[in-house]
Scaffold this motif. Structure first.
Motif, PDB file in Angstrom:
ATOM      1  N   LEU A 126      69.140 101.207  41.258  1.00 49.08           N
ATOM      2  CA  LEU A 126      70.363 101.321  40.466  1.00 49.08           C
ATOM      3  C   LEU A 126      71.595 101.396  41.360  1.00 49.08           C
ATOM      4  N   LYS A 127      71.452 101.975  42.557  1.00 51.70           N
ATOM      5  CA  LYS A 127      72.583 102.069  43.480  1.00 51.70           C
ATOM      6  C   LYS A 127      73.046 100.688  43.918  1.00 51.70           C
ATOM      7  N   GLU A 128      72.098  99.768  44.042  1.00 52.89           N
ATOM      8  CA  GLU A 128      72.450  98.412  44.433  1.00 52.89           C
ATOM      9  C   GLU A 128      73.124  97.663  43.285  1.00 52.89           C
ATOM     10  N   LEU A 129      72.634  97.895  42.064  1.00 57.50           N
ATOM     11  CA  LEU A 129      73.156  97.177  40.907  1.00 57.50           C
ATOM     12  C   LEU A 129      74.507  97.704  40.445  1.00 57.50           C
ATOM     13  N   TYR A 130      74.681  99.022  40.494  1.00 57.61           N
ATOM     14  CA  TYR A 130      75.873  99.642  39.899  1.00 57.61           C
ATOM     15  C   TYR A 130      76.534 100.604  40.890  1.00 57.61           C
ATOM     16  N   GLY A 131      76.681 100.170  42.128  1.00 57.84           N
ATOM     17  CA  GLY A 131      77.159 101.057  43.188  1.00 57.84           C
ATOM     18  C   GLY A 131      78.425 101.809  42.856  1.00 57.84           C
ATOM     19  N   THR A 132      79.504 101.101  42.533  1.00 56.39           N
ATOM     20  CA  THR A 132      80.791 101.739  42.255  1.00 56.39           C
ATOM     21  C   THR A 132      80.709 102.624  41.020  1.00 56.39           C
ATOM     22  N   LYS A 133      80.097 102.120  39.969  1.00 53.50           N
ATOM     23  CA  LYS A 133      79.962 102.875  38.722  1.00 53.50           C
ATOM     24  C   LYS A 133      79.171 104.158  38.948  1.00 53.50           C
ATOM     25  N   LEU A 134      78.072 104.077  39.689  1.00 51.02           N
ATOM     26  CA  LEU A 134      77.251 105.265  39.936  1.00 51.02           C
ATOM     27  C   LEU A 134      77.981 106.288  40.789  1.00 51.02           C
TER      28      LEU A 134
END
Length: 277
Positions: A126-134
């Motif tokens: 998930l960190k790779e897919l939604y880095g800024t959002k996370l």
């Protein structure tokens, strides 16, 4: 804080329920495919609203199918899958991780600690897919956790932080609808947080766990004040929803926002009145 974004099944047409359930089953399939049975166990109805909302707004290509599952081994269920059922599954895992962490910190539930670590191990992508959002959500949740433990926790500030988290989850992409989705999520998140605090107030007083409504609980106008605040939150949430150009499955979404989200609040409110009678 799961279990609030629900339908009112009694006021829903059969076909609408079938469509709603097909998105739910679609998210379930995404969870199993991406996170295995452990991920599938985290499934809740809450993120079904998110998948239907984003599907109605952005109208992506959606695949229809059918499947059987452990819960219903003898009956096939219709499924709908698209990029937003996948996104909803990812956000379901994210929320489950936070919930497990919260249950461990508040009540030292060991099984939630273990389960949360299993989910976090499988959610690394998930960190790779939604880095800024996370990163944004993690900072908000960290601030939320710190403020919740404060002796004089401010309920509006806490509800606002949780609302901001929901806003980030609703705003799936930065485009012309992002601000409306953030505002919708913000007020829905505040509503959920306040409902959760309202439902748990007696148990939290008994256990000594944090709840910012503790100071208000003994007031004679406690019930009326809580209802008024909740109505204000959902009024703003629905205002933002109605500004979005959604036609597909709009009655399902209205069923949830205008009726379904009140189900648990009404049940708790009625039970409390009966106890006091």
């Amino acid at each position: 804080m799961f279990g609030y974004i629900m339908i009112n099944k009694a006021e829903m047409k059969f076909r609408e329920f079938d469509v709603y359930h097909s998105f739910y089953c679609g998210i379930c399939r995404e969870l199993k495919k991406k996170y295995g049975v452990c991920g599938q166990m985290s499934l809740s109805y809450d993120m079904t609203f998110l998948a239907i909302l984003l599907t109605g707004l952005y109208e992506p290509e959606t695949r229809s199918g059918s499947c059987k599952c452990v819960a219903h081994p003898f009956e096939s269920h219709e499924t709908r899958n698209n990029i937003y059922t996948e996104y909803a599954a990812d956000m379901n895992i994210l929320f489950s991780c936070y919930k497990c962490r919260d249950d461990w910190e508040d009540e030292r539930k060991f099984r939630k600690l273990i389960y949360g670590r299993v989910l976090e191990g499988r959610a690394g992508r998930l960190k790779e897919l939604y880095g800024t959002k996370l990163r944004t959500i993690n900072l908000l949740m960290q601030d939320f956790s710190e403020q919740e433990k404060a002796e004089a926790a401010d309920i509006d500030a806490l509800a606002g932080l949780f609302g901001a988290v929901m806003g980030e989850i609703m705003a799936v992409r930065e485009d012309e609808w992002a601000e409306s989705l953030r505002r919708l999520g913000f007020f829905l998140g505040k509503f959920i947080y306040l409902c959760d605090a309202y439902e748990d107030i007696e148990a939290d007083i008994r256990k000594g766990t944090p709840n910012p409504l503790k100071q208000k609980y003994g007031n004679p106008d406690f019930e009326e004040e809580c209802r008024t605040i909740l109505m204000m939150m959902m009024s703003e949430c629905c205002r933002e929803f109605e500004s979005l150009p959604i036609l597909e499955n709009v009655e399902i979404l209205r069923n949830i926002l205008y009726s379904g989200v009140w189900g648990r609040y009404e049940a708790v409110h009625d039970r409390r009145l009966q106890t006091k009678a």
